[in-house]
Scaffold this active site. Structure first.
Site, PDB file in Angstrom:
ATOM      1  N   ASP A 108       0.647  -0.863   0.070  1.00 44.84           N
ATOM      2  CA  ASP A 108       0.268   0.254   0.158  1.00 44.84           C
ATOM      3  C   ASP A 108       0.921   1.122   0.059  1.00 44.84           C
ATOM      4  O   ASP A 108       0.699   2.337  -0.005  1.00 44.84           O
ATOM      5  CB  ASP A 108      -0.818   0.050   1.120  1.00 44.84           C
ATOM      6  CG  ASP A 108      -2.028  -0.951   1.144  1.00 44.84           C
ATOM      7  OD1 ASP A 108      -2.257  -1.493   0.166  1.00 44.84           O
ATOM      8  OD2 ASP A 108      -2.943  -1.498   2.586  1.00 44.84           O
ATOM      9  N   HIS A 132      -6.086  -3.940  -3.859  1.00 42.29           N
ATOM     10  CA  HIS A 132      -6.645  -3.802  -2.779  1.00 42.29           C
ATOM     11  C   HIS A 132      -6.329  -2.333  -2.738  1.00 42.29           C
ATOM     12  O   HIS A 132      -5.990  -1.521  -3.493  1.00 42.29           O
ATOM     13  CB  HIS A 132      -5.615  -4.128  -1.432  1.00 42.29           C
ATOM     14  CG  HIS A 132      -6.306  -3.253  -0.166  1.00 42.29           C
ATOM     15  ND1 HIS A 132      -7.353  -3.223   0.344  1.00 42.29           N
ATOM     16  CD2 HIS A 132      -5.509  -2.322   0.959  1.00 42.29           C
ATOM     17  CE1 HIS A 132      -7.308  -2.372   2.034  1.00 42.29           C
ATOM     18  NE2 HIS A 132      -6.289  -1.839   2.128  1.00 42.29           N
TER      19      HIS A 132
END
Length: 492
Positions: A108, A132
């Site tokens: 991320d 994600h």
């Protein structure tokens, strides 16, 4: 950039949170055909990157890996993984300009840099994929308007994605199209083909949204999936040793206990897990679970509220900017806990002994699953999404603890999950130690529950309460799509 979710009005927020449709298998009749003949470039070759790529290649897709020049020159782990498996590897400049679909499978915290680097290289009308949605929803990344943005999120670690595919099966998967980036209306077709190429369509696919995936994923991993297992491991081990149990036995009971009891959870939900207990132990586990809910309920809802508001992501991104100072400090502290340093136990613990001597652990699982599920549903997340992000993934995370205790769990999960885990467990651990552990009775942990007289009405009511919780009702339906699930337990 501003948090995307917080730019939406209330109606839009509720709409995005409530996006959840279980797709019919017939919708995947074309399988991965929509992407055949197209060039797919994966950025990142970690667990998800490699294993999704292997599945996609075996499904007939053209897969290559774009890595940074230094990763190639220094033959880093990502380069070795890709080349050893026979994939074409090149720099961003070499591979991105001809790609029809660029899939970003980096951590991320790297997403914004990856987007900044690859977007100028992407050809017009191409597609960009995530597994994600944190970068889109929490960071508020804005992607060029001609680019289609999709998500395919397998609800398992990358290694399991590969193993299930090799068995001819797959893992449950969420797919989504970013509503701000679907210029040609092809987003759903791309996401479906990608999901089919990983094998997800054989286990069940939920058409969701970036928002619903992110908010539910963050909640599950912070609380029941990682935070509760970490807090529970620490306090249960300390209690066993304080009671005079062999530290080696205590370590093994905890290390393999989560995996063994959640294997029953995987096959038959909380109902089956509780049915593995004697009636006396079941009633006690139910009572303990209610006490745990009373003590920790506020914390579950606080985490859900902080996730919905964006407070959690803002706090974590501030730590990113500070060189992950808090993350590294908490990671080091975890490594020094007594449980992490417990001696090895060479004796055998039978499967049933894990249940009989782990009533408190079972109560923690029951309370944690139900609290996480209830908090998500109360916040507008649909039951199907809440199930996958609580009960379904728990055996997979427990399996990582069985391998190398909390160290392995925190290595396998993302840095985002690890950070959230510590936020939760750092608060939950002292609460459990203060409010639950001192009130335990003989047979709650480390030895079987003594038999007591059973009142039929009480047992009937407890059984009804267990079986009729909403997570059990939706779980029974969804597990019907996963009848081929294999055992993953490694305990002995």
């Amino acid at each position: 950039m501003a948090n995307y979710f917080n730019t939406l009005n209330l109606r839009q927020k509720l709409d995005q949170l409530g996006r959840c449709r279980f797709m019919d298998r017939e919708e995947f009749a074309d399988e991965a055909n929509f992407l055949k003949g197209k060039k797919i470039v994966i950025v990142g070759c970690g667990a998800q990157g490699l294993n999704q790529g292997l599945n996609m290649r075996d499904s007939g897709l053209d897969i290559s890996y774009a890595l940074r020049p230094e990763a190639i020159a220094e033959k880093r782990a990502s380069f070795q993984r890709a080349t050893e498996n026979g994939f074409k590897v090149g720099t961003y400049e070499e591979l991105i300009p001809t790609a029809d679909l660029v899939v970003n499978l980096t951590p991320d915290k790297q997403h914004s840099k990856v987007v900044a680097d690859v977007m100028p290289l992407m050809k017009k009308d191409s597609a960009f994929g995530y597994s994600h949605g944190f970068n889109i929803v929490e960071v508020g990344e804005e992607i060029r308007k001609d680019i289609t943005v999709v998500m395919v999120a397998p609800k398992c670690p990358g290694t399991e994605v590969r193993e299930e595919y090799k068995r001819g099966f797959g893992v449950p998967t969420l797919i989504a199209v970013h509503p701000e980036n679907d210029p040609k209306g092809e987003g759903l077709a791309i996401a479906k083909a990608w999901a089919a190429a990983t094998g997800g369509h054989k286990a069940g696919v939920l058409e969701s949204s970036f928002v619903a995936e992110v908010k539910s994923d963050l909640m599950g991993e912070q609380t029941i999936l990682c935070g509760m297992l970490q807090a529970g491991s620490i306090v249960c081990y300390d209690k066993l040793v304080a009671d005079g149990k062999d530290p080696a036995y205590a370590g093994k009971l905890i290390q393999y206990g989560w995996e063994t009891i959640t294997e029953a959870l995987k096959q038959g939900g909380i109902t089956l897990m509780m049915d593995r207990l004697s009636n006396s132990a079941k009633l006690r586990a139910f009572e303990l679970a209610e006490q745990i809910k009373e003590s920790l309920g506020f914390l579950y809802y606080k985490h859900m509220d902080d996730i919905i508001s964006g407070h959690f992501s803002a706090t974590m991104m501030a730590d990113w900017a500070n060189g992950d100072k808090d993350l590294f400090a908490w990671r080091e502290a975890t490594g020094k806990t007594a449980f992490e340093n417990a001696p090895k136990y060479d004796g055998k613990i039978s499967e049933q002994e894990y249940f009989d001597n782990g009533v408190l652990m079972i109560a923690m699982v029951k309370a944690g699953v139900e609290l996480a599920f209830d908090a998500m549903v109360a916040s507008g997340i649909y039951e199907e999404s809440a199930y996958y992000e609580s009960l379904h993934e728990l055996p997979l995370i427990a399996n990582t603890i069985a391998r190398k205790r909390l160290y392995e769990m925190n290595v396998v999960i993302s840095d985002t999950a690890e950070y959230g885990n510590y936020l939760f467990s750092n608060v939950a651990t002292p609460i459990l130690a203060k409010e639950i552990i001192p009130n335990l009775q003989k047979g709650d942990l480390g030895e079987p529950t003594p038999a007591v007289e059973i009142d039929n009405i009480t047992l009937r009511d407890v059984n009804d309460a267990i079986r009729n919780h909403p997570v059990e009702l939706i779980g029974q339906e969804l597990r019907g799509y996963m009848t081929d699930m294999k055992r993953i337990a490694v305990a002995g």
